[in-house]
Design an enzyme around this catalytic site. Structure first.
Site, short mmCIF file in Angstrom:
data_model
loop_
_atom_site.label_atom_id
_atom_site.label_comp_id
_atom_site.label_asym_id
_atom_site.label_seq_id
_atom_site.Cartn_x
_atom_site.Cartn_y
_atom_site.Cartn_z
CG ASP A 201 66.78 11.90 72.55
OD1 ASP A 201 65.59 11.53 72.72
OD2 ASP A 201 67.74 11.35 73.11
CE1 TYR B 109 70.97 9.39 77.82
CE2 TYR B 109 70.41 11.13 76.29
CZ TYR B 109 70.39 9.80 76.64
OH TYR B 109 69.81 8.88 75.80
CE LYS C 269 65.76 9.23 75.44
NZ LYS C 269 67.04 9.96 75.36
CG HIS D 292 66.26 6.37 79.57
ND1 HIS D 292 67.10 7.41 79.84
CD2 HIS D 292 66.83 5.72 78.52
CE1 HIS D 292 68.13 7.39 78.99
NE2 HIS D 292 67.98 6.37 78.19
#
Ligand SMILES: NC(=O)C1=CN([C@@H]2O[C@H](COP(=O)(O)OP(=O)(O)OC[C@H]3O[C@@H](n4cnc5c(N)ncnc54)[C@H](OP(=O)(O)O)[C@@H]3O)[C@@H](O)[C@H]2O)C=CC1
Ligand SMILES: O=C[C@H](O)[C@@H](O)[C@@H](O)[C@H](O)C(=O)O
Length: 294
Positions: free
Chosen positions: A46, A51, A76, A107
């Site tokens: 994931d 990120y 996402k 997200h």
């Protein structure tokens, strides 16, 4: 019911129950964590555009030597990209160096500007419509689409008009945030739950909670194994423990069967020790319809 090792999505695809989380896993560490996990039995990773580690996650997948089709890969759509999902999808595919995603999530139902403000002139429902268009037009790029951080209230608005029922809702789930209402709602609609922050995120008090440590001692496992296994013992659940530490990555893949009484005891923790690691209010849209965030 024995713990699951995989669940089936509403698309018919199989999603492995335990996936490696990568939020806050830094470039320089995350390549190794992903490679190590995939070489040691994980088949589910994931990540998220937000990120800022998709390039390194992609490198870790390549370095593992596993063929792409053996890995279930989720990323996402970042909140500041809600006005241009098509461009954001191409950027994620390029960074991850993959022709397709197994799962692409919105997200948060919270469009934002690049400088971190809520983008109140854009409706997340319009973003979902574009995600649906992309999914329907490009099955070779998107195997499934879903959402994250959706409450019952937000689902009621979404499902009135959705052409594609989300395959997954990825939300915070652990004994101090059980979210029974949205869990039951999703199970009823055939939407798989993915538990994020299953350990309670960084420096979690749950790892020292006496109910958790008591059950861990009974089975001779770490507290983390109890917290992760909680989800694998429920129908239609997957779970994302994050670690960049080899021994923890190995350890966290060990799932145990829990009794209904133990599951009940773990749920009771919330009555006295409720918390969220990711409070929706950071988006500038308040509690996003979650009853404990009013
Ligand atoms: N959709 C969303 O909005 C969100 C999604 N997520 C997803 O869920 C994943 C997991 O959530 P996250 O918030 O990262 O937190 P977790 O609950 O997975 O906890 C991670 C923390 O626990 C530590 N840890 C890992 N294994 C063990 C262990 N066996 N014993 C003790 N400590 C341990 C890690 O340290 P170390 O790494 O140093 O080993 C890290 O500090 C994310 O990484 C992300 O992929 C998370 C939050 C929000
Ligand atoms: O997936 C992880 C989380 O959603 C994270 O992206 C947000 O919670 C946000 O960055 C924050 O700072 O709180």
């Amino acid at each position: 019911m024995p713990a699951t090792t995989s669940v089936t999505l509403n698309t018919g695809a199989v999603m492995p129950t335990v996936g490696l989380g990568t939020w806050k896993s830094k470039p320089g560490q995350v390549e190794h964590a992903v490679e190590f996990a995939l070489k040691n039995g994980y088949t589910h990773i994931d990540t998220a555009a937000g990120y800022q580690n998709e390039t390194e996650v992609g490198q870790g997948i390549k370095a593992s030597g596993l063929p792409r089709e053996k890995v279930f890969l989720t990323t996402k759509l970042d909140n500041p990209d809600q006005r241009h999902p098509a461009k954001a999808l191409e950027a994620s595919l390029k960074k991850l160096d993959t022709p397709y995603l197994d799962l692409w999530l919105m997200h948060w139902p919270a469009p934002m500007t690049r400088d971190g403000q809520p983008d109140k002139g854009h409706d997340w429902l319009d973003t979902w419509k574009v995600m649906e268009d992309l999914y329907l037009a490009h099955p070779e790029k998107l195997k499934a689409i879903g959402v994250s951080n959706f409450s019952v209230e937000y689902f009621e608005r979404l499902l009135k008009v959705a052409r594609v029922v989300p395959a997954v809702n990825q939300i915070e789930l652990h004994p101090s945030c059980p979210q029974d209402d949205v869990v039951a709602y999703c199970q009823n609609k055939g939407i798989v739950l993915t538990a994020y922050s299953p350990l309670g995120s960084d420096n979690s008090p749950l790892l020292k909670n006496e109910t958790v440590t008591k059950i861990a001692a009974k089975y001779g496992v770490q507290p983390a194994n109890v917290l992760i296994s909680l989800h694998a013992n429920k129908p239609m659940h997957t779970v994302l423990p994050k670690s960049v530490t080899n021994e923890r990555i190995l350890n966290n893949a060990k799932i145990i069967d829990l009794t209904p009484e133990e599951i009940g005891e773990l749920h009771d923790i919330d009555k006295t020790h409720h918390f969220r690691a990711c409070h929706p209010s950071w988006t500038g849209f308040g509690g996003l319809g979650f009853p404990d965030c009013k």
